[in-house]
Write a protein that holds these residues in place. Structure first.
Motif, PDB file in Angstrom:
ATOM      1  N   GLY A 267       0.800  -1.223   0.000  1.00  0.00           N
ATOM      2  CA  GLY A 267       0.000   0.000   0.000  1.00  0.00           C
ATOM      3  C   GLY A 267       0.829   1.267   0.000  1.00  0.00           C
ATOM      4  O   GLY A 267       1.747   1.423   0.800  1.00  0.00           O
ATOM      5  N   CYS A 268       0.511   2.179  -0.922  1.00  0.00           N
ATOM      6  CA  CYS A 268       1.138   3.501  -0.946  1.00  0.00           C
ATOM      7  C   CYS A 268       0.191   4.477  -1.635  1.00  0.00           C
ATOM      8  O   CYS A 268      -0.491   4.101  -2.593  1.00  0.00           O
ATOM      9  CB  CYS A 268       2.480   3.470  -1.680  1.00  0.00           C
ATOM     10  N   LEU A 269       0.142   5.718  -1.125  1.00  0.00           N
ATOM     11  CA  LEU A 269      -0.740   6.724  -1.738  1.00  0.00           C
ATOM     12  C   LEU A 269       0.014   7.659  -2.673  1.00  0.00           C
ATOM     13  O   LEU A 269      -0.601   8.441  -3.391  1.00  0.00           O
ATOM     14  CB  LEU A 269      -1.446   7.546  -0.646  1.00  0.00           C
TER      15      LEU A 269
ATOM     16  N   ARG B  44       2.423   8.356  -5.970  1.00  0.00           N
ATOM     17  CA  ARG B  44       2.484   7.737  -7.294  1.00  0.00           C
ATOM     18  C   ARG B  44       3.764   8.180  -7.997  1.00  0.00           C
ATOM     19  O   ARG B  44       3.731   8.717  -9.104  1.00  0.00           O
ATOM     20  CB  ARG B  44       1.246   8.146  -8.124  1.00  0.00           C
ATOM     21  N   CYS B  45       4.889   7.968  -7.318  1.00  0.00           N
ATOM     22  CA  CYS B  45       6.173   8.449  -7.852  1.00  0.00           C
ATOM     23  C   CYS B  45       6.434   7.862  -9.234  1.00  0.00           C
ATOM     24  O   CYS B  45       6.299   6.647  -9.428  1.00  0.00           O
ATOM     25  CB  CYS B  45       7.309   8.069  -6.918  1.00  0.00           C
ATOM     26  N   ARG B  46       6.837   8.727 -10.129  1.00  0.00           N
ATOM     27  CA  ARG B  46       7.023   8.271 -11.511  1.00  0.00           C
ATOM     28  C   ARG B  46       8.176   7.297 -11.654  1.00  0.00           C
ATOM     29  O   ARG B  46       8.250   6.563 -12.620  1.00  0.00           O
ATOM     30  CB  ARG B  46       7.213   9.475 -12.427  1.00  0.00           C
ATOM     31  N   TYR B  47       9.091   7.319 -10.681  1.00  0.00           N
ATOM     32  CA  TYR B  47      10.228   6.385 -10.756  1.00  0.00           C
ATOM     33  C   TYR B  47      10.046   5.199  -9.828  1.00  0.00           C
ATOM     34  O   TYR B  47      10.991   4.465  -9.563  1.00  0.00           O
ATOM     35  CB  TYR B  47      11.544   7.096 -10.419  1.00  0.00           C
ATOM     36  N   CYS B  48       8.858   5.006  -9.279  1.00  0.00           N
ATOM     37  CA  CYS B  48       8.660   3.976  -8.246  1.00  0.00           C
ATOM     38  C   CYS B  48       9.241   2.625  -8.687  1.00  0.00           C
ATOM     39  O   CYS B  48       8.909   2.111  -9.745  1.00  0.00           O
ATOM     40  CB  CYS B  48       7.178   3.809  -7.932  1.00  0.00           C
ATOM     41  N   HIS B  49      10.114   2.070  -7.853  1.00  0.00           N
ATOM     42  CA  HIS B  49      10.685   0.762  -8.191  1.00  0.00           C
ATOM     43  C   HIS B  49       9.935  -0.358  -7.477  1.00  0.00           C
ATOM     44  O   HIS B  49      10.322  -1.515  -7.585  1.00  0.00           O
ATOM     45  CB  HIS B  49      12.193   0.739  -7.878  1.00  0.00           C
TER      46      HIS B  49
ATOM     47  N   THR C 151       3.577  -2.554  -5.030  1.00  0.00           N
ATOM     48  CA  THR C 151       3.153  -2.409  -3.623  1.00  0.00           C
ATOM     49  C   THR C 151       2.005  -1.408  -3.458  1.00  0.00           C
ATOM     50  O   THR C 151       1.506  -1.229  -2.359  1.00  0.00           O
ATOM     51  CB  THR C 151       4.315  -1.903  -2.725  1.00  0.00           C
ATOM     52  N   TRP C 152       1.590  -0.733  -4.520  1.00  0.00           N
ATOM     53  CA  TRP C 152       0.663   0.396  -4.362  1.00  0.00           C
ATOM     54  C   TRP C 152      -0.698   0.010  -3.778  1.00  0.00           C
ATOM     55  O   TRP C 152      -1.258   0.739  -2.981  1.00  0.00           O
ATOM     56  CB  TRP C 152       0.431   1.087  -5.709  1.00  0.00           C
ATOM     57  N   ASP C 153      -1.244  -1.092  -4.229  1.00  0.00           N
ATOM     58  CA  ASP C 153      -2.622  -1.450  -3.888  1.00  0.00           C
ATOM     59  C   ASP C 153      -2.714  -1.937  -2.434  1.00  0.00           C
ATOM     60  O   ASP C 153      -2.186  -2.996  -2.086  1.00  0.00           O
ATOM     61  CB  ASP C 153      -3.099  -2.552  -4.849  1.00  0.00           C
TER      62      ASP C 153
ATOM     63  N   SER D 117      10.006   5.789   5.450  1.00  0.00           N
ATOM     64  CA  SER D 117       8.687   6.346   5.143  1.00  0.00           C
ATOM     65  C   SER D 117       8.774   7.529   4.188  1.00  0.00           C
ATOM     66  O   SER D 117       9.766   8.258   4.167  1.00  0.00           O
ATOM     67  CB  SER D 117       8.045   6.803   6.470  1.00  0.00           C
ATOM     68  N   ASN D 118       7.665   7.747   3.460  1.00  0.00           N
ATOM     69  CA  ASN D 118       7.573   8.966   2.651  1.00  0.00           C
ATOM     70  C   ASN D 118       6.894  10.092   3.443  1.00  0.00           C
ATOM     71  O   ASN D 118       6.690  11.181   2.920  1.00  0.00           O
ATOM     72  CB  ASN D 118       6.835   8.696   1.326  1.00  0.00           C
ATOM     73  N   GLY D 119       6.500   9.818   4.673  1.00  0.00           N
ATOM     74  CA  GLY D 119       5.933  10.855   5.555  1.00  0.00           C
ATOM     75  C   GLY D 119       4.542  11.318   5.181  1.00  0.00           C
ATOM     76  O   GLY D 119       4.048  12.305   5.724  1.00  0.00           O
TER      77      GLY D 119
HETATM   78  S1  SF4 Z   1       8.682   5.236  -4.556  1.00  0.00           S
HETATM   79 FE1  SF4 Z   1       7.889   4.755  -2.507  1.00  0.00          FE
HETATM   80  S2  SF4 Z   1       6.636   6.546  -2.002  1.00  0.00           S
HETATM   81 FE2  SF4 Z   1       6.912   6.569  -4.193  1.00  0.00          FE
HETATM   82  S3  SF4 Z   1       5.149   5.488  -5.038  1.00  0.00           S
HETATM   83 FE3  SF4 Z   1       6.807   3.985  -4.794  1.00  0.00          FE
HETATM   84  S4  SF4 Z   1       6.448   3.063  -2.817  1.00  0.00           S
HETATM   85 FE4  SF4 Z   1       5.274   4.971  -2.867  1.00  0.00          FE
END
Ligand code: SF4
Length: 243
Positions: free
Chosen positions: A28-30, A32-37, A41-43, A103-105
């Motif tokens: 889970g993550c809210l 939507r980083c364009r480079y998310c690796h 895990t988002w859902d 964390s992304n805070g």
């Molecule tokens: S990089 Fe981290 S904070 Fe950004 S969308 Fe992916 S999991 Fe979330």
């Protein structure tokens, strides 16, 4: 006992905090980083596996002799499941295990569970994606305000914190933005160091699997000169930045 949706576990992590660590990736993550690796895990509602915190601690204790550093909970975003992480960290503390929150805070509200989680956090790796609000929204699709507020709470609570800053062409490579970040964190006495994370496209294939468009596919990693220029902005404020 609380239950959390766990994406995966790495019982021998070496890059998320000091020493060799047991690393729990939350689902889970809210942002939507364009480079998310870790696009997978988002859902928050699907994927990963439901586990109770005692199951995780029991698993960790099996490998404890090899875990020189402690536990790190990362993601996804751990603040979305604060009761689970608070219980997990509280139990780790009972066993004398060092706890680290990556964390992304992005917490819209500091709930009692988040307070309790912070009570049991020894170190935070705080990802600050961008200091400029418009560019933060462009990069992550959400506001930077919650992350900045969270950084201030960590400072008030004097929780040792490492700042993580992804250096990516077209967004953060300009030293001006590093200077903004250095100015923001310089008065915070809890900041131990800054980790510059040069952009890489290693997670791009996960976007393909999910039939999502990876917009940064033509972006190259930053050069050494660019990283040195960014490092210099932190040095000007007496902050140590490494990459
Ligand atoms: S990089 Fe981290 S904070 Fe950004 S969308 Fe992916 S999991 Fe979330």
């Amino acid at each position: 006992m609380s239950e959390g949706r766990v994406h995966s576990i790495d019982s021998f992590g070496t890059v998320d905090g000091p020493g060799i660590r047991y690393v729990v990736f939350m689902q889970g993550c809210l942002m939507r980083c364009r480079y998310c690796h870790n696009r997978d895990t988002w859902d928050l509602r699907h994927g990963g596996k439901l586990m109770d915190h005692k199951q995780v601690t029991a698993d960790l204790l099996k490998v404890r002799p090899y875990i020189s550093g402690g536990i790190t909970v990362t993601g996804g975003e751990p603040l979305l499941q604060p009761a689970f992480v608070a219980d997990l960290f509280a139990e780790c503390h009972q066993h004398g295990i060092h706890t680290c929150l990556d964390s992304n805070g992005f917490a819209k509200k500091i709930t009692p569970d988040i307070e309790r989680l912070l009570d049991h956090t020894d170190l935070v790796l705080l990802d600050i994606k961008h200091m400029d609000e418009a560019l933060h929204r462009k990069l992550t699709l959400v506001t930077s305000q919650h992350t900045k507020h969270f950084a201030e709470i960590l400072s008030e609570r004097k929780i040792p914190t490492w700042i993580r800053y992804v250096v990516v062409e077209g967004y953060t490579v300009d030293p001006h933005y590093a200077s903004m970040l250095a100015e923001f964190i310089q008065p915070m006495k809890n900041i131990e160091k800054v980790e510059l994370l040069p952009y890489h496209g290693l997670g791009a294939h996960k976007w393909q699997v999910l039939h999502d468009n990876y917009e940064l596919k033509n972006i190259k990693a930053p050069t050494k000169e660019q990283l040195i220029a960014i490092q210099a902005e932190f040095s000007k404020k007496s902050l140590t930045a490494s990459y």
